[in-house]
Scaffold this motif. Structure first.
Motif, mmCIF file in Angstrom:
data_model
loop_
_atom_site.group_PDB
_atom_site.id
_atom_site.type_symbol
_atom_site.label_atom_id
_atom_site.label_comp_id
_atom_site.label_asym_id
_atom_site.label_seq_id
_atom_site.Cartn_x
_atom_site.Cartn_y
_atom_site.Cartn_z
ATOM 1 N N PHE A 84 0.747 -1.082 -0.014
ATOM 2 C CA PHE A 84 -0.194 0.048 0.048
ATOM 3 C C PHE A 84 0.759 1.279 0.111
ATOM 4 C CE2 PHE A 84 -2.269 3.545 2.199
ATOM 5 C CZ PHE A 84 -3.649 3.380 1.483
ATOM 6 N N ASP A 85 0.707 2.157 -0.994
ATOM 7 C CA ASP A 85 1.362 3.233 -1.074
ATOM 8 C C ASP A 85 1.078 4.144 0.195
ATOM 9 O OD1 ASP A 85 2.681 5.719 -1.611
ATOM 10 O OD2 ASP A 85 1.939 5.849 -3.625
ATOM 11 N N PRO A 86 1.698 4.622 1.071
ATOM 12 C CA PRO A 86 1.266 5.396 2.052
ATOM 13 C C PRO A 86 1.105 6.841 1.678
ATOM 14 C CG PRO A 86 3.790 5.089 2.398
ATOM 15 C CD PRO A 86 3.190 3.940 1.210
ATOM 16 N N ASP A 87 1.539 7.362 0.456
ATOM 17 C CA ASP A 87 1.250 8.747 0.057
ATOM 18 C C ASP A 87 0.092 8.876 -0.676
ATOM 19 O OD1 ASP A 87 3.842 9.722 0.878
ATOM 20 O OD2 ASP A 87 5.100 9.078 -0.996
ATOM 21 N N LEU A 88 -0.839 7.710 -0.799
ATOM 22 C CA LEU A 88 -2.111 7.803 -1.063
ATOM 23 C C LEU A 88 -2.866 8.408 -0.052
ATOM 24 C CD1 LEU A 88 -2.832 4.380 -2.638
ATOM 25 C CD2 LEU A 88 -2.597 6.553 -3.888
ATOM 26 N N LEU A 89 -2.331 8.580 1.240
ATOM 27 C CA LEU A 89 -2.964 9.556 2.203
ATOM 28 C C LEU A 89 -2.424 10.774 2.504
ATOM 29 C CD1 LEU A 89 -2.793 6.249 4.593
ATOM 30 C CD2 LEU A 89 -4.837 7.670 3.952
ATOM 31 N N ARG A 90 -3.034 11.674 3.144
ATOM 32 C CA ARG A 90 -2.211 12.945 3.617
ATOM 33 C C ARG A 90 -2.066 12.791 5.098
ATOM 34 N NH1 ARG A 90 -6.531 14.876 -0.168
ATOM 35 N NH2 ARG A 90 -8.060 14.792 1.561
ATOM 36 N N TRP A 91 -0.891 12.782 5.359
ATOM 37 C CA TRP A 91 -0.003 12.590 6.677
ATOM 38 C C TRP A 91 -0.156 13.933 7.378
ATOM 39 C CZ3 TRP A 91 0.735 7.684 8.830
ATOM 40 C CH2 TRP A 91 0.746 6.674 7.891
ATOM 41 N N HIS A 92 -0.912 14.272 8.513
ATOM 42 C CA HIS A 92 -0.885 15.555 9.308
ATOM 43 C C HIS A 92 -0.143 15.010 10.573
ATOM 44 C CE1 HIS A 92 -4.314 17.264 7.097
ATOM 45 N NE2 HIS A 92 -4.274 16.407 6.670
ATOM 46 N N PHE A 93 0.963 15.745 11.082
ATOM 47 C CA PHE A 93 1.758 15.775 12.154
ATOM 48 C C PHE A 93 1.161 16.841 13.242
ATOM 49 C CE2 PHE A 93 4.733 16.197 15.323
ATOM 50 C CZ PHE A 93 5.310 14.771 15.529
ATOM 51 N N ILE A 94 0.659 16.169 14.214
ATOM 52 C CA ILE A 94 -0.446 17.023 14.988
ATOM 53 C C ILE A 94 0.383 16.944 16.467
ATOM 54 C CG2 ILE A 94 -2.397 16.687 13.880
ATOM 55 C CD1 ILE A 94 -3.407 14.514 15.731
ATOM 56 N N GLY A 95 1.326 16.325 16.859
ATOM 57 C CA GLY A 95 1.873 16.230 18.227
ATOM 58 C C GLY A 95 2.919 17.197 18.527
ATOM 59 N N ALA A 96 3.393 17.046 19.798
ATOM 60 C CA ALA A 96 4.414 18.000 20.127
ATOM 61 C C ALA A 96 5.552 17.419 19.280
ATOM 62 C CB ALA A 96 5.002 17.581 21.656
ATOM 63 N N LEU A 97 6.168 18.769 18.683
ATOM 64 C CA LEU A 97 7.338 18.590 17.766
ATOM 65 C C LEU A 97 8.628 18.796 18.551
ATOM 66 C CD1 LEU A 97 7.441 18.324 14.812
ATOM 67 C CD2 LEU A 97 7.502 20.680 14.417
ATOM 68 N N VAL A 112 2.174 20.237 8.937
ATOM 69 C CA VAL A 112 2.428 20.176 10.242
ATOM 70 C C VAL A 112 1.698 21.322 11.248
ATOM 71 C CG1 VAL A 112 4.310 20.470 11.915
ATOM 72 C CG2 VAL A 112 4.686 19.449 9.888
ATOM 73 N N HIS A 113 0.884 20.683 12.112
ATOM 74 C CA HIS A 113 0.043 21.663 12.893
ATOM 75 C C HIS A 113 0.746 22.117 14.059
ATOM 76 C CE1 HIS A 113 -4.144 19.754 11.102
ATOM 77 N NE2 HIS A 113 -2.917 19.369 10.562
ATOM 78 N N SER A 114 1.807 21.857 14.589
ATOM 79 C CA SER A 114 2.147 22.055 15.829
ATOM 80 C C SER A 114 3.473 22.814 15.851
ATOM 81 C CB SER A 114 2.394 20.862 16.570
ATOM 82 O OG SER A 114 3.056 19.822 15.983
#
Length: 244
Positions: A84-97, A112-114
């Motif tokens: 499965f190609d993971p780039d078919l999804l939009r990955w949002h980084f939402i945690g403490a960076l 990147v939300h954080s």
């Protein structure tokens, strides 16, 4: 290919949760006089297996949120190994960076939300440039009036200063703000504060239209305040294992 009973049961559970969640979003938008198409639902897959992410994609979910770089990278690798190609999804980084994770996060995150410190910016930009891309970022605003030690984000009064630095960093794109309602308190008031910051930011940067707010317990208040992205864990995937 034979689908195991366990997989079939989990797919049914996720489908039912997703349908219920969509009904909540539609009702919240109706009450707020908004179009549900304005709302991006991010499935917060922290601590849940990569298999759940694949099932969610099959059910029509395209946005996933992860809190930890190591976990996100491991899941992406597992998905790829399974064809499965993971780039078919939009990955949002939402945690403490963490600063030392910024470069890694920038290589795969769709947003990147954080972002909450100036020190993160050059590392994020370096990771984005390595991939020949511009990385959309949000400034995380601390909505806890007591400034809880466990809650990240810049004070509302300082959000535009950090936003200016972000906007001036080559390789990064300022897209808006993110906030988390206080554990104790009225989420509507917290989200009103975030919306006020968002309006000031957008007046200066018209393309910064993202307002990331709201989770399973308070998504209605977030949508009423103008949220464009809601980050949903328990209502979609169930209760996480305690201590994970």
């Amino acid at each position: 290919m034979t689908v195991s009973q366990g997989t079939a049961d989990r797919r049914h559970e996720l489908a039912a949760n997703l349908a219920a969640l969509r009904r909540r979003v539609i009702a919240a938008c109706r009450n707020a006089g908004r179009d549900p198409e304005e709302i991006t639902v991010i499935a917060v897959t922290k601590t849940f297996p990569a298999a759940d992410i694949r099932l969610l994609h099959e059910l029509g979910v395209h946005d996933v949120g992860e809190n930890r770089d190591q976990e996100a990278r491991a899941k992406r690798a597992e998905l790829a190994a399974g064809g499965f190609d993971p780039d078919l999804l939009r990955w949002h980084f939402i945690g403490a960076l963490q600063v030392n994770k910024c470069r890694s996060v920038a290589r795969y995150a769709a947003m990147v939300h954080s972002v909450d410190r100036a020190e993160q910016l050059p590392r994020l930009a370096a990771g984005a440039r390595e991939r020949g891309r511009v990385l959309p970022c949000l400034v995380q605003v601390n909505l806890d009036p007591e400034v809880s030690p466990g809650r990240r984000g810049v004070p509302p009064a300082d959000a535009l200063t950090l936003a200016d630095l972000l906007a001036d960093t080559p390789g990064l794109e300022l897209r808006g703000v993110m906030g988390i309602a206080p554990l104790d308190g009225e989420p509507a008031a917290a989200f009103a504060t975030l919306a006020q910051v968002a309006r000031k930011l957008q007046a200066r940067y018209p393309a910064a239209t993202v307002l990331s707010a709201g989770m399973s317990g308070d998504l209605e208040a977030a949508i009423a305040a103008g949220a464009t992205h809601v980050r949903i864990g328990a209502a979609l995937l169930g209760t996480r294992v305690v201590g994970v």
